[in-house]
Design a protein around this motif. Sequence first.
Motif, PDB file in Angstrom:
ATOM      1  N   UNK B  76       0.831  -1.231   0.000  1.00 39.64           N
ATOM      2  CA  UNK B  76       0.000   0.000   0.000  1.00 39.64           C
ATOM      3  C   UNK B  76       0.856   1.269   0.000  1.00 39.64           C
ATOM      4  N   UNK B  77       1.912   1.248  -0.811  1.00 41.71           N
ATOM      5  CA  UNK B  77       2.813   2.404  -0.895  1.00 41.71           C
ATOM      6  C   UNK B  77       2.846   2.885  -2.338  1.00 41.71           C
ATOM      7  N   UNK B  78       3.252   4.114  -2.541  1.00 43.07           N
ATOM      8  CA  UNK B  78       3.467   4.615  -3.903  1.00 43.07           C
ATOM      9  C   UNK B  78       4.721   5.467  -3.869  1.00 43.07           C
ATOM     10  N   UNK B  79       5.498   5.358  -4.931  1.00 44.08           N
ATOM     11  CA  UNK B  79       6.807   6.013  -4.913  1.00 44.08           C
ATOM     12  C   UNK B  79       6.954   7.041  -6.037  1.00 44.08           C
ATOM     13  N   UNK B  80       7.619   8.138  -5.703  1.00 43.10           N
ATOM     14  CA  UNK B  80       8.007   9.117  -6.716  1.00 43.10           C
ATOM     15  C   UNK B  80       9.526   8.990  -6.840  1.00 43.10           C
ATOM     16  N   UNK B  81       9.979   8.701  -8.053  1.00 43.46           N
ATOM     17  CA  UNK B  81      11.392   8.398  -8.259  1.00 43.46           C
ATOM     18  C   UNK B  81      12.194   9.661  -8.580  1.00 43.46           C
ATOM     19  N   UNK B  82      13.519   9.500  -8.471  1.00 42.71           N
ATOM     20  CA  UNK B  82      14.412  10.623  -8.748  1.00 42.71           C
ATOM     21  C   UNK B  82      14.304  11.061 -10.215  1.00 42.71           C
ATOM     22  N   UNK B  83      14.402  10.065 -11.114  1.00 43.26           N
ATOM     23  CA  UNK B  83      14.163  10.365 -12.525  1.00 43.26           C
ATOM     24  C   UNK B  83      12.658  10.210 -12.692  1.00 43.26           C
ATOM     25  N   UNK B  84      12.054  11.082 -13.445  1.00 35.07           N
ATOM     26  CA  UNK B  84      10.592  11.197 -13.407  1.00 35.07           C
ATOM     27  C   UNK B  84       9.857   9.891 -13.704  1.00 35.07           C
ATOM     28  N   UNK B  85      10.500   9.029 -14.500  1.00 39.29           N
ATOM     29  CA  UNK B  85       9.962   7.701 -14.830  1.00 39.29           C
ATOM     30  C   UNK B  85       8.504   7.709 -15.304  1.00 39.29           C
ATOM     31  N   UNK B  86       8.145   8.718 -16.070  1.00 35.74           N
ATOM     32  CA  UNK B  86       6.830   8.660 -16.722  1.00 35.74           C
ATOM     33  C   UNK B  86       7.011   7.762 -17.938  1.00 35.74           C
ATOM     34  N   UNK B  87       6.029   6.920 -18.227  1.00 40.56           N
ATOM     35  CA  UNK B  87       6.156   6.015 -19.371  1.00 40.56           C
ATOM     36  C   UNK B  87       6.035   6.843 -20.641  1.00 40.56           C
ATOM     37  N   UNK B  88       7.121   6.889 -21.436  1.00 43.44           N
ATOM     38  CA  UNK B  88       7.164   7.848 -22.542  1.00 43.44           C
ATOM     39  C   UNK B  88       6.181   7.574 -23.671  1.00 43.44           C
ATOM     40  N   UNK B  89       5.657   6.334 -23.744  1.00 44.73           N
ATOM     41  CA  UNK B  89       4.745   6.016 -24.846  1.00 44.73           C
ATOM     42  C   UNK B  89       3.285   6.266 -24.475  1.00 44.73           C
ATOM     43  N   UNK B  90       3.054   6.737 -23.237  1.00 41.79           N
ATOM     44  CA  UNK B  90       1.670   6.980 -22.799  1.00 41.79           C
ATOM     45  C   UNK B  90       1.453   8.471 -22.576  1.00 41.79           C
ATOM     46  N   UNK B  91       0.251   8.929 -22.851  1.00 38.66           N
ATOM     47  CA  UNK B  91      -0.104  10.321 -22.560  1.00 38.66           C
ATOM     48  C   UNK B  91      -0.129  10.508 -21.040  1.00 38.66           C
ATOM     49  N   UNK B  92      -0.105  11.766 -20.618  1.00 36.92           N
ATOM     50  CA  UNK B  92      -0.133  12.083 -19.195  1.00 36.92           C
ATOM     51  C   UNK B  92      -1.342  11.400 -18.529  1.00 36.92           C
ATOM     52  N   UNK B  93      -2.487  11.493 -19.202  1.00 37.69           N
ATOM     53  CA  UNK B  93      -3.717  10.890 -18.662  1.00 37.69           C
ATOM     54  C   UNK B  93      -3.515   9.393 -18.416  1.00 37.69           C
ATOM     55  N   UNK B  94      -2.959   8.711 -19.436  1.00 39.48           N
ATOM     56  CA  UNK B  94      -2.778   7.259 -19.320  1.00 39.48           C
ATOM     57  C   UNK B  94      -1.745   6.895 -18.264  1.00 39.48           C
TER      58      UNK B  94
END
Lengths: 283, 361
Positions: B76-94
Motif C-alpha cells: 500500500x505504498x506509492x513512490x516518486x522516483x528521482x528520474x521522473x519515470x513517466x512512461x514515454x509512450x503513454x499520454x499524461x492521462x494514461x
Amino acid sequence: MVARSTRSLLPYILITPPIILVFGLIFFPAAQSFVRTLTGVDGSFSFERYLEFMNDRSSVTSLIFTFQVTFLSLIGLFAICYPLALYLRFSNSRVAYWAQMVALLPLFVPGIMSAYALIRFFRGRGLLETIIYQLSPVLSETYYSPYVKPEGIIIGSIWESIPFTVLVLLAGLRQVESGLIESAQDVGASRWTIFFQIILPLTRRAALIAFCLNFIAIFGSYTIPYLLGPAAPQTLGVLMQRTYQEYAQPLQAETQAVITFAVCALVGLLYVRTVSSQRTGRN
Amino acid sequence: MSTLSLKQLRKQFGDVTAVHEINLEVGDGEFLCILGPSGCGKSTALRMIAGFEEPTSGDILIDGQSVVTMAANHRPTAMVFQKYTLWPHMKVYDNIAFGLKLRGLARTEIDRKVNEALELVGLPDYGKRMPNQLSGGEQQRIALARALVLEPKILLLDEPFSNLDALLRVRLREELRRIQRRVKITAIFVTHDQEEALSLADRIAVMSKGRVEQLDVPSRIYDQPATLFVADFIGVMNLIPAQQNGATIDLGALRLESPTRVNGTVTVAIRPEDIAIVGESDVDAWGGEVEQIIDLGHYRKLLVKVPSVGTLKVYAPKALDLRENQLIGLNPSRFTIFRDGAAPIEVKREAVAPLEMSVAV
C-alpha cells in the motif's frame, strides 16, 4: 582562411567516396535494370517481362516460397531472441554473461562455414542423429533431418541472424530504464502487464529495426538456401543464380532481381521511417 | 490512519552492509525526511519499504501489518522516483490512469480521479500531452499525481527534486508540503539536501554509513546535533579539535569552560551565527585576521584566521564595514563539546555586545 575552407569541405570530401560507390554500384545498375525490365523487345514501355514472371509457375512458387521461409525464419528468430535478450537485460548472473558470449558467437563464423557445420550436424547420420542413436536406436529411426528441406533454410537463417538480432533487441531493452519498470510495479502491475504494456511498446522500434534488416538479409540470401534448402521449390536468391548461370537467361534473372530488390526496398523504407522517427523522438 | 514501523531493518549486499539494524516509527500524516550523504543507505531503506529490495533481516509494518513478504505491486505504498519515470509512450492521462485501470475501476471513476489528481498538482489541462512535451518540473508533478491518485497509505519520495534547478526545487518543495498537508498522507522523503529536509520535514532521520545518527525535529537536529557527523553535516559548523584538561579547554587566547571534568581530546563545534564579531582589542575574544569575505546576498560569510585555533567561518551583517586582512575579535556565545563515547555537551557563554553596524573596527 584556406585551412578553414578545407575544414568546412572535409565532411563532403569524406562522404563523397561512399556516395559514389552506393550510386555507382547499387542505385545506377538498379535503375538501369529497372528501366530495362520495363522495356519491350521493340524498345517501347512494356510490362511484358513481369507478366512473363507472373505466368511462370516456378517463379511464382519461388516468390511465395521465399516469403514463407523469410516469415517463418523471422517468427522463429524473434521467438528465440526476444526471451534471450530479455534474460540478458534483466539478469546480472554469470550465466547471462556467458549466454551473451555464446549468442554472439555466430557473428564471427562465416556463413558458408556455419552452413557446412549445420549440414554435418543435422543431416542423416550426422552428429545429431548419431547422438540420438546412442541414446535410443528406436528413437533415431524416427529422426527427421531438416537438411535439403525448407526447415533447413529456416534453421540456417535463424542461426546466422541470432547475434545481430540479440544485439539490436538488447540495445532496445537497455534503453528501457529500470525506473520505468519499477514505477509500473509500484502502481500494481504484474510481470506480464509490465511486459505487454511497458517493455514491448518501448522496444517496438528496436524490434522493427531487427525485423526489417533480418527480412532483407533472409529474403535475398543465397548461401544458406543454396546449401541447406531443397532443390525445389527454391528461394529467389537461388533461382536467380540458376536462371542466370545454369539456364543462361540473364533477362529473366534481371526481372527476378528487380522484384527481389523492390520487396527489400519496401521493407527498407519501413526501416528508414523507423530510424528517422527515433531521431525526431516520435513514438 | 497510516503508520509505518521499521524494526531492526538490515540490508547486506555481499560483504557490504548498506543498512544496519534501523528502527523508525513514522506517525499518521507525518512527513519524515531521511537525510544523508550519497551511499549512506537512505535510498536502500526507502526501496526496502517500497518492496524493490528484499531486507536481509528485520520487519516493515504498515498500520501494524507486516509487509516484508509482500511484492512491490501489492504494497500500500506509492513512490516518486528521482528520474521522473513517466512512461514515454503513454499520454499524461494514461500515465496517471494506469494504476487505476489495473485496479479495475470504472471509466467514469478513473476520469474523475485522474482529473482530481491533475488539479491537485496544478496541471489540470495536461492530460492529453505526451511526457516529452513537459518540463522536468511538470514531469515530476505528474509523477506525484500518478502516485497520489492511488491513495496509498504511505507516499515514498526518492530525491524527487534533485534533477531540477534550484529555483524550481524550492517552488516544488513548497507545493509538495501543501499537497501533503491537504491530503494528510504519511510521507517519507529521501534527500541529501539538508535545506530541503529542514524546510519540509516534521522530523528528520539523519543517516550515515547505514545507521540512523539522529531522529528529531528539524530545529533540534540543527541546534542540538547528537553526533559529530550530524554537527558537521547539517548547516555550517566550525569544528575545532582541542584538548580538555579538567573543566577547561584552552583554545588560543580563550579558556572555554566545560560543565564536566575530563581529560582528553575533544572537538569543539561552533555555528558561525554563534560567533559575535567584537573589537580586535577585546580581552574575552579571539583575535583574528579576515582572510576572505564572501557576499551571500543579505549577509556576508567571513573566513577568519585565528592563531592556534584555525580558520573560522563567521557571519557578518552587510552593514558592518569590513575589509580583507583586517584584524577583528571573535567571541563564541554558544558551542558544543563532542567527545568519543560521550553525549555532546552544549555550553552557553555570556553574551557580549557585538560591534555596531557601519562602524569601522
